[in-house]
Design a protein around this motif. Sequence first.
Motif, PDB file in Angstrom:
ATOM      1  N   ARG A 506       0.861  -1.178   0.000  1.00  0.00           N
ATOM      2  CA  ARG A 506       0.000   0.000   0.000  1.00  0.00           C
ATOM      3  C   ARG A 506       0.901   1.233   0.000  1.00  0.00           C
ATOM      4  O   ARG A 506       1.749   1.380   0.865  1.00  0.00           O
ATOM      5  CB  ARG A 506      -0.893   0.042   1.248  1.00  0.00           C
ATOM      6  N   ARG A 507       0.699   2.112  -0.969  1.00  0.00           N
ATOM      7  CA  ARG A 507       1.511   3.316  -1.029  1.00  0.00           C
ATOM      8  C   ARG A 507       0.626   4.484  -1.408  1.00  0.00           C
ATOM      9  O   ARG A 507      -0.212   4.370  -2.293  1.00  0.00           O
ATOM     10  CB  ARG A 507       2.651   3.156  -2.032  1.00  0.00           C
ATOM     11  N   SER A 508       0.819   5.637  -0.765  1.00  0.00           N
ATOM     12  CA  SER A 508      -0.016   6.808  -1.011  1.00  0.00           C
ATOM     13  C   SER A 508       0.839   7.959  -1.501  1.00  0.00           C
ATOM     14  O   SER A 508       1.211   8.821  -0.731  1.00  0.00           O
ATOM     15  CB  SER A 508      -0.744   7.235   0.271  1.00  0.00           C
ATOM     16  N   GLU A 513       4.449  13.453   0.248  1.00  0.00           N
ATOM     17  CA  GLU A 513       5.312  14.617   0.257  1.00  0.00           C
ATOM     18  C   GLU A 513       4.491  15.856  -0.014  1.00  0.00           C
ATOM     19  O   GLU A 513       3.502  15.827  -0.721  1.00  0.00           O
ATOM     20  CB  GLU A 513       6.407  14.475  -0.813  1.00  0.00           C
ATOM     21  N   ARG A 514       4.923  16.956   0.550  1.00  0.00           N
ATOM     22  CA  ARG A 514       4.253  18.215   0.283  1.00  0.00           C
ATOM     23  C   ARG A 514       4.527  18.643  -1.152  1.00  0.00           C
ATOM     24  O   ARG A 514       5.625  18.479  -1.664  1.00  0.00           O
ATOM     25  CB  ARG A 514       4.754  19.296   1.230  1.00  0.00           C
ATOM     26  N   PHE A 679      -1.131  12.267  10.641  1.00  0.00           N
ATOM     27  CA  PHE A 679      -0.008  11.679   9.903  1.00  0.00           C
ATOM     28  C   PHE A 679      -0.599  10.682   8.916  1.00  0.00           C
ATOM     29  O   PHE A 679      -1.773  10.307   9.007  1.00  0.00           O
ATOM     30  CB  PHE A 679       0.994  11.005  10.852  1.00  0.00           C
ATOM     31  N   CYS A 680       0.218  10.267   7.944  1.00  0.00           N
ATOM     32  CA  CYS A 680      -0.304   9.390   6.895  1.00  0.00           C
ATOM     33  C   CYS A 680       0.533   8.123   6.803  1.00  0.00           C
ATOM     34  O   CYS A 680       1.703   8.082   7.193  1.00  0.00           O
ATOM     35  CB  CYS A 680      -0.327  10.104   5.551  1.00  0.00           C
ATOM     36  N   ILE A 681      -0.096   7.081   6.297  1.00  0.00           N
ATOM     37  CA  ILE A 681       0.575   5.809   6.032  1.00  0.00           C
ATOM     38  C   ILE A 681       1.050   5.831   4.587  1.00  0.00           C
ATOM     39  O   ILE A 681       0.254   5.934   3.660  1.00  0.00           O
ATOM     40  CB  ILE A 681      -0.376   4.619   6.268  1.00  0.00           C
ATOM     41  N   ASN A 682       2.368   5.748   4.411  1.00  0.00           N
ATOM     42  CA  ASN A 682       2.942   5.779   3.065  1.00  0.00           C
ATOM     43  C   ASN A 682       3.015   4.400   2.428  1.00  0.00           C
ATOM     44  O   ASN A 682       2.820   4.262   1.224  1.00  0.00           O
ATOM     45  CB  ASN A 682       4.362   6.363   3.108  1.00  0.00           C
ATOM     46  N   MET A 683       3.331   3.400   3.235  1.00  0.00           N
ATOM     47  CA  MET A 683       3.514   2.059   2.696  1.00  0.00           C
ATOM     48  C   MET A 683       3.108   1.059   3.765  1.00  0.00           C
ATOM     49  O   MET A 683       3.370   1.258   4.948  1.00  0.00           O
ATOM     50  CB  MET A 683       4.976   1.844   2.280  1.00  0.00           C
ATOM     51  N   PHE A 684       2.477  -0.010   3.316  1.00  0.00           N
ATOM     52  CA  PHE A 684       1.992  -0.987   4.278  1.00  0.00           C
ATOM     53  C   PHE A 684       1.876  -2.344   3.609  1.00  0.00           C
ATOM     54  O   PHE A 684       1.432  -2.461   2.474  1.00  0.00           O
ATOM     55  CB  PHE A 684       0.620  -0.569   4.813  1.00  0.00           C
ATOM     56  N   CYS A 685       2.328  -3.376   4.303  1.00  0.00           N
ATOM     57  CA  CYS A 685       2.087  -4.736   3.842  1.00  0.00           C
ATOM     58  C   CYS A 685       2.055  -5.647   5.059  1.00  0.00           C
ATOM     59  O   CYS A 685       2.648  -5.340   6.102  1.00  0.00           O
ATOM     60  CB  CYS A 685       3.148  -5.202   2.842  1.00  0.00           C
ATOM     61  N   ILE A 686       1.344  -6.750   4.926  1.00  0.00           N
ATOM     62  CA  ILE A 686       1.256  -7.716   6.008  1.00  0.00           C
ATOM     63  C   ILE A 686       0.885  -9.061   5.413  1.00  0.00           C
ATOM     64  O   ILE A 686       0.183  -9.131   4.401  1.00  0.00           O
ATOM     65  CB  ILE A 686       0.216  -7.277   7.067  1.00  0.00           C
ATOM     66  N   GLU A 687       1.392 -10.110   6.012  1.00  0.00           N
ATOM     67  CA  GLU A 687       1.000 -11.442   5.582  1.00  0.00           C
ATOM     68  C   GLU A 687      -0.508 -11.610   5.777  1.00  0.00           C
ATOM     69  O   GLU A 687      -1.070 -11.190   6.784  1.00  0.00           O
ATOM     70  CB  GLU A 687       1.742 -12.503   6.412  1.00  0.00           C
ATOM     71  N   ASN A 688      -1.141 -12.210   4.813  1.00  0.00           N
ATOM     72  CA  ASN A 688      -2.600 -12.342   4.873  1.00  0.00           C
ATOM     73  C   ASN A 688      -3.072 -13.027   6.146  1.00  0.00           C
ATOM     74  O   ASN A 688      -4.147 -12.739   6.661  1.00  0.00           O
ATOM     75  CB  ASN A 688      -3.100 -13.125   3.652  1.00  0.00           C
ATOM     76  N   GLN A 689      -2.295 -13.951   6.667  1.00  0.00           N
ATOM     77  CA  GLN A 689      -2.703 -14.696   7.850  1.00  0.00           C
ATOM     78  C   GLN A 689      -2.895 -13.785   9.051  1.00  0.00           C
ATOM     79  O   GLN A 689      -3.658 -14.107   9.960  1.00  0.00           O
ATOM     80  CB  GLN A 689      -1.661 -15.769   8.160  1.00  0.00           C
ATOM     81  N   PHE A 690      -2.200 -12.624   9.062  1.00  0.00           N
ATOM     82  CA  PHE A 690      -2.245 -11.734  10.224  1.00  0.00           C
ATOM     83  C   PHE A 690      -2.950 -10.424   9.902  1.00  0.00           C
ATOM     84  O   PHE A 690      -2.847  -9.464  10.668  1.00  0.00           O
ATOM     85  CB  PHE A 690      -0.827 -11.455  10.714  1.00  0.00           C
ATOM     86  N   ALA A 691      -3.681 -10.389   8.792  1.00  0.00           N
ATOM     87  CA  ALA A 691      -4.343  -9.151   8.397  1.00  0.00           C
ATOM     88  C   ALA A 691      -5.332  -8.677   9.452  1.00  0.00           C
ATOM     89  O   ALA A 691      -5.578  -7.485   9.596  1.00  0.00           O
ATOM     90  CB  ALA A 691      -5.048  -9.339   7.058  1.00  0.00           C
ATOM     91  N   ILE A 713      -4.910   7.230   5.275  1.00  0.00           N
ATOM     92  CA  ILE A 713      -4.399   6.358   4.226  1.00  0.00           C
ATOM     93  C   ILE A 713      -5.303   6.526   3.024  1.00  0.00           C
ATOM     94  O   ILE A 713      -6.512   6.726   3.168  1.00  0.00           O
ATOM     95  CB  ILE A 713      -4.348   4.874   4.673  1.00  0.00           C
ATOM     96  N   SER A 714      -4.723   6.499   1.833  1.00  0.00           N
ATOM     97  CA  SER A 714      -5.536   6.609   0.625  1.00  0.00           C
ATOM     98  C   SER A 714      -5.274   5.408  -0.258  1.00  0.00           C
ATOM     99  O   SER A 714      -4.172   4.867  -0.300  1.00  0.00           O
ATOM    100  CB  SER A 714      -5.219   7.900  -0.136  1.00  0.00           C
TER     101      SER A 714
END
Length: 1509
Positions: A506-508, A513-514, A679-691, A713-714
């Motif tokens: 996930r990336r926004s 950045e401004r 604040f914003c989330i720029n990047m996010f990943c997680i194993e599906n088992q722990f979503a 987050i967008s």
Amino acid sequence: MTSGTRPSLFSCCLPVAAAKPDAPAASAASDKPAAAAAQTPAAPSPKKVHVVVHSLWGHIKAVGEEIVAGLKAEGVDAKLWQVPETLPKEVLDKMHAQTFDLPVIKPDDLVEADGILFGLATRYGGANAQIRAFLDSTGSLFASSALDGKFAGIFTSTSTQHGGVETTALSFVPVFAHLGMIFVPFGFKSGQIFGHGEVHGASPWGAGTIAPSDGSRNVSDLEKEIAREQGKRFAGVVNRLKAEARDTSRIRKLVKGGAGKDDMTRTLQRRFGDDFDLAALIDLSPLSIVATDPADSHICGFVAFTLVPPLGVVAKTVPKDDPDAAARIVAGAWDAWIKSNFEFKDAQIHNCVFIAFFCAAPDCAVPFLDAALTTLFETMPTAKFVCYFLPDSLILFPPFSSPRHQPGASALQAGDTQAAQHGQAAAAGIAADAATAADGHAPRRRFRNMRRGAKYFVEMPLLSSGASFSLQVCHRKDTVPSFRVRKARVEDCDDLVPIFRRQNVRRSPSLCERGVRVRTDADWHTHGGRGSGGGGNATHQLLKTEHADYFLASLVEAKSESTCTLVAEADGEVVGFMSVSRDFDHAKLHEGYQLEMFDYLMKNVRPLPDKVARAMTPTPVMRVGASEAQDAHDAAVEAAGDPDMDRPQPQPSAAAPPIDTDELVEVYDPSELETPNAFCINMFCIENQFAHQAVDFVRAAFQMFKARDYCLISLPHGTPQIRMLDHFSLVQARSGCIAPHNLFITNRFGAGELAAVRAATEADINKIDALTFGLRNQNDVMTAAREAIKQAASPLSVLVAEAADQVVAAIVLRQCDDAQPLTDQFEIEMFVSPKACALSGKPVVVEHIVFNPLFEVQARWVLHEVQRQTGSPCLVLVVDDVRKRDFATLRIARREMVPVRRRRMIQFPNNVRDGVQLLLPLALNVQIITPALLFEPRVIVNSRIVVLGGSDVSTAFLEHLVYTPHLHFTHVTLISADGAPRVDDSGHFASSRCFTSLELKQQALEHFVEIIAESAAELDRESKLVRLSGGKTVQYDYLVLCPGLQFHVEKLDPSLAQLQGVYSMNMGEHTTIVNGVRAFKDAHETTAIVFGRSVQAYAAVEMMLREGVAGNRIVMVDPVPASQPSCFDDPAVDERIFGELKRMGVQHLRGHRILRWGVDKSTPVPSLFGVVLVNRETDETLRLQFADMLIYADERSIDMATFKLINNSCLVFDGRLVIDKHFRTDDPFIFGAGSVTKYASRYETKWSHANYDSREVGRRLAETLLPVFDPTVAAPQLDTSLRLLEFVEPKKCEARLPSGLHYLHFDRPHLLGQRTLERADAAGYGRDLVIDTPELGLFKIHLDTQGFIRSLTVLGPREVAADNLMCLFGMHERYLNRLVARFDEGVISDFVDFFSQTWALPLFHDRFPSFSRSSRLGAITDGGEDIKDIVSHLRHYVVSGKQQQGADGGDGGDGGDGNSGSEPRQATRVPERERQMLYSLFDQSPDRKDWDAKAFEFLLDSKVFAAFP
């Protein structure tokens, strides 16, 4: 919600759509909710199966493709692979081997699959060398037990019959045993294996083909059919299975035991109480799970969980003189009761789950319990403990007392052949880990610190000597891997790279950045297939290269005070990553999104104004960024932030009540907005088992940025929503703003500790008043709250949710005095059984729901507590004209509640049932939430779906989307010049009977769909924009064109439309037409012309007659010559209608067209005056000198605006919008349906959607598109043949015709004139039953050769029960009290009276089709020998009919003028003597009594009659 074969071994059930346990199954139109253990995105990913082949000449590949098709048909994510080739190219060339464009599999690819099917050629009675070489390379998987518990199967190819198939299969079983895999054979259940009429290569080991070395034989159709069947059966083993009310009977069989097994009823009563009700358990349990054998033939395990202690347990600890004490404890703070009796200080209301019932076959009990506990903890992230109260008279029993399940202990590995003899129950148990895996990407991770021999449950020390139960507790930390979030370190990068490459990124960019521009959809890239996330192209590509670890390392090492990186660990293994930042472009967010409810994401916003008015218009100029001093301050506050520390108690702000932002007059001054607060989330990943634990990332991020209260987050539109966003709120885009992303916001208060829910007191009145400040209906809410609090006898009750001494939510409920009208008229029983869970007398009706926006993310928790404390089995929201203005309630309802479908009501004669006057239908919409729904993640679909046109097709399409319970569409828009869908109630227009005005009110589509009452002016396909006539633009991801056709007099001549007195007979012009007719009536010397060949033209004549126009002033002109069929296509109807026209004095001209007309220019607007007609056959002219009115109702056509929209956008248009049979245009994001479309020329057919029922067309369109949006369903493989889709519903028409005759007609889909040709074929036509008298009118029923009703026509002076009569379509005459025999005997003199008699009413019940279908299937599968003999006799005639139809070319035509399946397949007619013999055999069989008992049970449950003798 998918229907079809029930899959697999272990699965969780949220019985959202549970029907009555003892009632027939729901109709096929009602979708079932999805399984519960949903993963990213927000729902369970489809199971994965790899089909691995080696094929030299394509035979094995062809079989594998059919198996893949069968797997996908059952919702499995199937993929075809090939193994690496071992032979050199020179040898392959000499063998003339083929090459195939298939991915080459590697050993590690096997790990992500839940099941694997190997396709191989036999070599000397064993597998070929290429397959063997590949298996030899799986040593590392053997060492790590990576394939343990996965399912396996084979299919083969041999050059001769019996060429080593069995020995090859046997040679594979040891391989599967060593790898810990479970072999799933094809078996003999399919009757195709027994066929002797054709040579085939299949066997009980698996599908197969015979491929002679000379290449003379290809894979046969039979072999392909068997392969597809193997795919479907294998999918049934791999998929999940949810407990539903229809499982009740099979669970009872498990409890009672079968042949050779003990009845466990008494034992289970001692363990779980004497009064356990299986149906109620499934209905009221938030999570129930079943285990079945691979064939789903019987259930071998069932468990139901509850969120409160069992009432029977609590009752034994309270004084007997207070019978209500136990109920008060269960509905109140029962955690204090537990702590007073047991040393269990960590018990809280939100973290404990209780086992209400558990039953399992001994040979699979342990793995089933293990799978059930794991599934529960994954489904309910807040649950930390699973509790069971053990009576003192018992000792802890297996499997609760058993050592924990070890996934490597396979019965097949141990050579336990005994297990295989018990319906594979033990094998089912072995598969617990695979069958309940959280996703399809990796095997279930087992925690490393699990001690061998450790037990599941631990006994809590007893504090009270009076307790008669011990408390056994299973801890989350001992069952699933421990989850921990910490700061990222450089050494984590090696673990993160593989996760990024195969999981969701996930990336926004727009928030990172401004000053960066807001990216369009083209800048976003979705990867990883359906259900995966989206990220920036550059980042995505970089993460797939060998430099990915360097990129991540630089990101982690970056020493920036505004950026933070976090990782999640599960038992020490890195399983997730998040990068967050304080820097984002605040100005762009404010320009694009409505941020008022979130204080503009700024601190120190001036308090809201005191007075409420109509509009607040925030200035678009916002302060961007923060000062250097603020950055330094934030850095100082956040420097000590460590997510591993205990979180402080949140202190919610008093700001941001749920205000309608268009109601405040005062304008905010941007100078008073101080500093950024997000604040914003720029990047996010997680194993599906722990979503399901992803929200822990967000809580940790709040710890890192302690000075900020909001997290953003967008996601690009169209990206499936991730599980973490269940804790976020979707922010609406500003009107007229094109936002390329969906913006989601959460805050530290909502994501923190759960609010406490309790009954409101007088001290809360002022707090509720502050909470509701700014609402339009604040007075209504406060009036209801005061009444509930101050009046003890009030039917109202109010509960509040409190956090940090502030009321953050208020819920007002009303007691339901009588639930019968609701359950009669709406599908309430699809969600909760009124029979098992009484609704009357309980506070189940929601009056108002108000939440502080900061706590909306806790709405499900609050609603659950409301149900628990009030003892309500569900909460129901009734949306009527008043409720539609309660925006605060509707906002929560749209997010959390599920709309309930209406039920088709029986039309009782005079609306009286057994002498009791019935209530009028409820013209309102109903929504519901149940305990099961609360814990079932709904799939949030953020794709922008725009529907153009307000036709019946679009209404049916939207209905199907909205009423799919497990899906929630956030951006669905209907663009229609007429606004919301509506139907005519004046009787002036012919109706298709697709929808009634009552039904549209009960649907309330305007509550779920944004409706824009404008016309579309332009379609920009490149930008995916629709520009409206008013200048507004609407952006889409998917566009559906179904505007329908209308009458346009311009088709005769454009100049005619400019004349006064000329009208097109469209419903949108109804008022204008009626006013014109009334004005015409006053001009006594002129003539009116009704021109048209449609039923609507004849209805227009009746409209004029009803308005008082004399018949001799009306000229009805039908351009169809008398030698051709009229629009009624029925000589009997023609005769009666034409006779009535003549009797009324209406001049009726057939075969004429308008040649020219005169124009009177003396009037202010040029008007029509005088028309000349010409006979199309004789060319004779007829002058109508005084005609000054023309009503056009001839052929419908596309309006000019729609034509320009389609044509200018370069979509293929050939008189109609050209589509393929799957509704696709030449643009992959634009679909078309309805009468505005036509099939592409390659189909060579005269059929179009205009020949079908519009409601069925809309439903089929929705079914085609749903797999695009639903990640829980694998996209089906589309049929590319020229055979059209099958439409089977009757096309209907209802109208009021001249002389006040009521016309009702339905018929199966057909072309105009087709019935005339069929009547000429006496042998294949069937039979008409006709009653035609001057007093009663015409009533005609057409039966096909098998006795099924295919069409019905009513024309007469009486109103008839149209809804009842339409139920007769497809029904056999024997259901109708031996209709044919009674008609032939002269017993029936009036069909209307005959079908209104008491015996007929149950046939019109909406559950009758499913009851008759389930009864037939039950008799076939479970019937005795007599029934089996009857079925075998009948099957002979069915097969004969299919063979005859195939010989005649009726089954395989591609395209042509046939309807490709719309006509029902006819079986060979059973001789009458044999038919009578079979009836007699059935009457004398023991199964007849069972059938009668089921029929009587249906009558009782359906409540068709108020009472029985």
